[in-house]
Design an enzyme around this catalytic site. Structure first.
Site, PDB file in Angstrom:
ATOM      1  N   LYS A 176      19.166  -4.422 -24.883  1.00  0.00           N
ATOM      2  CA  LYS A 176      20.087  -5.204 -24.043  1.00  0.00           C
ATOM      3  C   LYS A 176      21.345  -4.392 -23.717  1.00  0.00           C
ATOM      4  O   LYS A 176      21.926  -4.555 -22.637  1.00  0.00           O
ATOM      5  CB  LYS A 176      20.435  -6.532 -24.719  1.00  0.00           C
TER       6      LYS A 176
ATOM      7  N   THR B 202      14.202 -21.770 -27.906  1.00  0.00           N
ATOM      8  CA  THR B 202      12.961 -21.419 -27.178  1.00  0.00           C
ATOM      9  C   THR B 202      11.978 -20.882 -28.214  1.00  0.00           C
ATOM     10  O   THR B 202      12.315 -20.730 -29.400  1.00  0.00           O
ATOM     11  CB  THR B 202      13.222 -20.319 -26.120  1.00  0.00           C
TER      12      THR B 202
ATOM     13  N   ASN C 111      14.349 -11.848 -16.202  1.00  0.00           N
ATOM     14  CA  ASN C 111      14.468 -12.660 -17.416  1.00  0.00           C
ATOM     15  C   ASN C 111      13.461 -12.284 -18.495  1.00  0.00           C
ATOM     16  O   ASN C 111      13.747 -12.455 -19.692  1.00  0.00           O
ATOM     17  CB  ASN C 111      14.287 -14.147 -17.036  1.00  0.00           C
TER      18      ASN C 111
ATOM     19  N   ASP D 127       3.159  -8.873 -14.794  1.00  0.00           N
ATOM     20  CA  ASP D 127       3.424  -8.289 -16.112  1.00  0.00           C
ATOM     21  C   ASP D 127       4.417  -7.165 -15.868  1.00  0.00           C
ATOM     22  O   ASP D 127       4.081  -6.170 -15.190  1.00  0.00           O
ATOM     23  CB  ASP D 127       2.121  -7.761 -16.724  1.00  0.00           C
TER      24      ASP D 127
ATOM     25  N   TYR E 144      15.762  -4.478 -30.243  1.00  0.00           N
ATOM     26  CA  TYR E 144      16.136  -5.534 -29.289  1.00  0.00           C
ATOM     27  C   TYR E 144      17.584  -5.392 -28.828  1.00  0.00           C
ATOM     28  O   TYR E 144      17.872  -5.390 -27.616  1.00  0.00           O
ATOM     29  CB  TYR E 144      15.911  -6.911 -29.915  1.00  0.00           C
TER      30      TYR E 144
HETATM   31  P1  NAP Z   1      10.658 -16.964 -24.484  1.00  0.00           P
HETATM   32  O1  NAP Z   1      10.623 -18.441 -24.488  1.00  0.00           O
HETATM   33  O2  NAP Z   1       9.934 -16.183 -25.513  1.00  0.00           O
HETATM   34  O3  NAP Z   1      10.220 -16.473 -23.017  1.00  0.00           O
HETATM   35  C1  NAP Z   1      10.083 -15.125 -22.722  1.00  0.00           C
HETATM   36  C2  NAP Z   1       9.391 -15.011 -21.385  1.00  0.00           C
HETATM   37  O4  NAP Z   1       9.225 -13.600 -21.095  1.00  0.00           O
HETATM   38  C3  NAP Z   1       8.001 -15.621 -21.399  1.00  0.00           C
HETATM   39  O5  NAP Z   1       7.735 -16.215 -20.147  1.00  0.00           O
HETATM   40  C4  NAP Z   1       7.094 -14.418 -21.598  1.00  0.00           C
HETATM   41  O6  NAP Z   1       5.791 -14.588 -21.095  1.00  0.00           O
HETATM   42  C5  NAP Z   1       7.865 -13.419 -20.743  1.00  0.00           C
HETATM   43  N1  NAP Z   1       7.418 -12.053 -20.974  1.00  0.00           N
HETATM   44  C6  NAP Z   1       7.443 -11.321 -22.115  1.00  0.00           C
HETATM   45  N2  NAP Z   1       6.894 -10.120 -21.897  1.00  0.00           N
HETATM   46  C7  NAP Z   1       6.519 -10.102 -20.592  1.00  0.00           C
HETATM   47  C8  NAP Z   1       5.888  -9.150 -19.767  1.00  0.00           C
HETATM   48  N3  NAP Z   1       5.490  -7.957 -20.228  1.00  0.00           N
HETATM   49  N4  NAP Z   1       5.687  -9.455 -18.461  1.00  0.00           N
HETATM   50  C9  NAP Z   1       6.047 -10.644 -17.972  1.00  0.00           C
HETATM   51  N5  NAP Z   1       6.624 -11.605 -18.702  1.00  0.00           N
HETATM   52  C10 NAP Z   1       6.848 -11.324 -20.001  1.00  0.00           C
HETATM   53  O7  NAP Z   1      12.174 -16.439 -24.577  1.00  0.00           O
HETATM   54  P2  NAP Z   1      13.557 -16.952 -23.960  1.00  0.00           P
HETATM   55  O8  NAP Z   1      14.423 -17.339 -25.088  1.00  0.00           O
HETATM   56  O9  NAP Z   1      13.320 -17.892 -22.837  1.00  0.00           O
HETATM   57  O10 NAP Z   1      14.110 -15.549 -23.434  1.00  0.00           O
HETATM   58  C11 NAP Z   1      14.258 -15.261 -22.048  1.00  0.00           C
HETATM   59  C12 NAP Z   1      15.257 -14.115 -21.917  1.00  0.00           C
HETATM   60  O11 NAP Z   1      16.521 -14.527 -22.474  1.00  0.00           O
HETATM   61  C13 NAP Z   1      14.868 -12.837 -22.670  1.00  0.00           C
HETATM   62  O12 NAP Z   1      15.190 -11.723 -21.876  1.00  0.00           O
HETATM   63  C14 NAP Z   1      15.732 -12.882 -23.915  1.00  0.00           C
HETATM   64  O13 NAP Z   1      16.001 -11.597 -24.424  1.00  0.00           O
HETATM   65  C15 NAP Z   1      16.995 -13.536 -23.377  1.00  0.00           C
HETATM   66  N6  NAP Z   1      17.843 -14.155 -24.396  1.00  0.00           N
HETATM   67  C16 NAP Z   1      17.398 -15.211 -25.113  1.00  0.00           C
HETATM   68  C17 NAP Z   1      18.255 -15.791 -26.048  1.00  0.00           C
HETATM   69  C18 NAP Z   1      17.836 -16.988 -26.870  1.00  0.00           C
HETATM   70  O14 NAP Z   1      18.652 -17.409 -27.724  1.00  0.00           O
HETATM   71  N7  NAP Z   1      16.674 -17.570 -26.655  1.00  0.00           N
HETATM   72  C19 NAP Z   1      19.544 -15.282 -26.244  1.00  0.00           C
HETATM   73  C20 NAP Z   1      19.958 -14.204 -25.489  1.00  0.00           C
HETATM   74  C21 NAP Z   1      19.106 -13.655 -24.541  1.00  0.00           C
HETATM   75  P3  NAP Z   1       4.550 -15.027 -22.061  1.00  0.00           P
HETATM   76  O15 NAP Z   1       4.618 -16.520 -22.204  1.00  0.00           O
HETATM   77  O16 NAP Z   1       3.370 -14.541 -21.320  1.00  0.00           O
HETATM   78  O17 NAP Z   1       4.744 -14.311 -23.393  1.00  0.00           O
END
Ligand code: NAP
Length: 252
Positions: free
Chosen positions: A179, A210, A102, A75, A175
């Site tokens: 970043k 996602t 990530n 975490d 948010y």
């Molecule tokens: P996601 O599917 O919601 O996955 C987020 C991941 O972060 C999950 O594994 C979640 O774990 C984990 N997480 C959250 N809080 C945490 C904590 N305190 N400790 C450990 N793990 C934690 O989102 P995603 O789209 O894959 O996003 C991944 C990254 O990409 C993020 O940094 C996001 O800001 C960035 N991003 C995403 C997009 C997009 O369009 N999706 C665009 C730009 C940037 P749990 O399952 O336990 O909640």
């Protein structure tokens, strides 16, 4: 610092054995796709995730794809948890070659919580604790292990929503600014490790389907993972302290 990542050939695993990578938030979404991609490139992958069941399911899924994966309870908001994760990786692998920060959250945006004019300070604190302090916590706990690698790489998963120039996406004051700060830290770490093998960059995955986006986005997690995979496997003369998406450098 050069910003050019075109024509860069990836560094590959050497004869000393598989390289070790830690991906935070690797149980789903882009993090799981990065873990899978690194595993397919021959890395031994530490699957960092906070929930035991979700972590084990991801490790199982990766192993079924013949990826050498092991779970690390992580975490990113817990000082003790992150310190314990470093001890787990030390015991399992003895060093770390790649860290992908990530794990990230969007934060509650209901009822104006992320409208700058009514910004909920608890939401801001929560988002910063995960997206910014979390990356610092994990990075600094892992630095002794990364310093044992001959080609250490750190990739911070950022977003063009944090770009001060691009103004991408909806108003999400907690948010987006988290970043921006993560990007600022990328530059600070890159400067700190200038002249050393440690290469640190920020990656924007694009708009990816996602849980984070309610799966209503054009790019797949695999596509979102691509720039992180490139930055995680840069050669020694690769770019440092930059901000990239799959097409190349993007404005801060
Ligand atoms: P996601 O599917 O919601 O996955 C987020 C991941 O972060 C999950 O594994 C979640 O774990 C984990 N997480 C959250 N809080 C945490 C904590 N305190 N400790 C450990 N793990 C934690 O989102 P995603 O789209 O894959 O996003 C991944 C990254 O990409 C993020 O940094 C996001 O800001 C960035 N991003 C995403 C997009 C997009 O369009 N999706 C665009 C730009 C940037 P749990 O399952 O336990 O909640």
């Amino acid at each position: 610092m050069t910003q050019n990542i075109t024509n860069m050939t990836n560094s590959t695993n050497n004869s000393a054995g598989a390289k070790i990578a830690l991906v935070t938030g690797a149980n789903k979404g882009i993090g799981l796709a990065i873990a899978r991609g690194l595993g397919e490139e021959g890395f031994r992958v530490a699957v960092g995730a906070r929930d035991d069941g979700r972590r084990e399911a991801a490790v199982q899924e990766l192993r079924e794809a013949e990826i050498d994966a092991f779970g690390v309870a992580l975490d990113v908001t817990s000082d003790e948890g992150v310190a314990a994760a470093a001890r787990t990786i030390e015991a399992e692998a003895g060093r770390l070659d790649v860290l992908v920060n990530n794990a990230g959250i969007a934060g509650d945006a209901d009822a104006g919580a992320q409208d700058p004019a009514t910004l909920d300070l608890d939401v801001l604190r929560t988002v910063l604790d995960t997206n910014v302090l979390g990356a610092v916590r994990v990075t600094n706990a892992m630095l002794p292990l990364l310093e044992k690698s001959t080609e250490p790489r750190i990739v911070n998963i950022s977003s063009d929503m944090g770009s001060l120039e691009l103004h991408t996406g909806p108003l999400l004051a907690a948010y987006a600014s988290s970043k921006t700060m993560l990007n600022a830290l990328t530059v600070q770490y890159a400067r700190r490790f200038e002249g050393t093998p440690m290469i640190v960059n920020s990656a924007c995955p694009g708009y990816v389907a996602t849980d984070f986006t309610g799966h209503s986005a054009p790019r797949s997690p695999q596509e979102g993972a691509r720039i992180a995979l490139r930055l995680a496997t840069l050669p020694d003369d690769g770019p440092r302290g930059g901000f990239f998406n799959e097409a190349g450098p993007i404005p801060w």
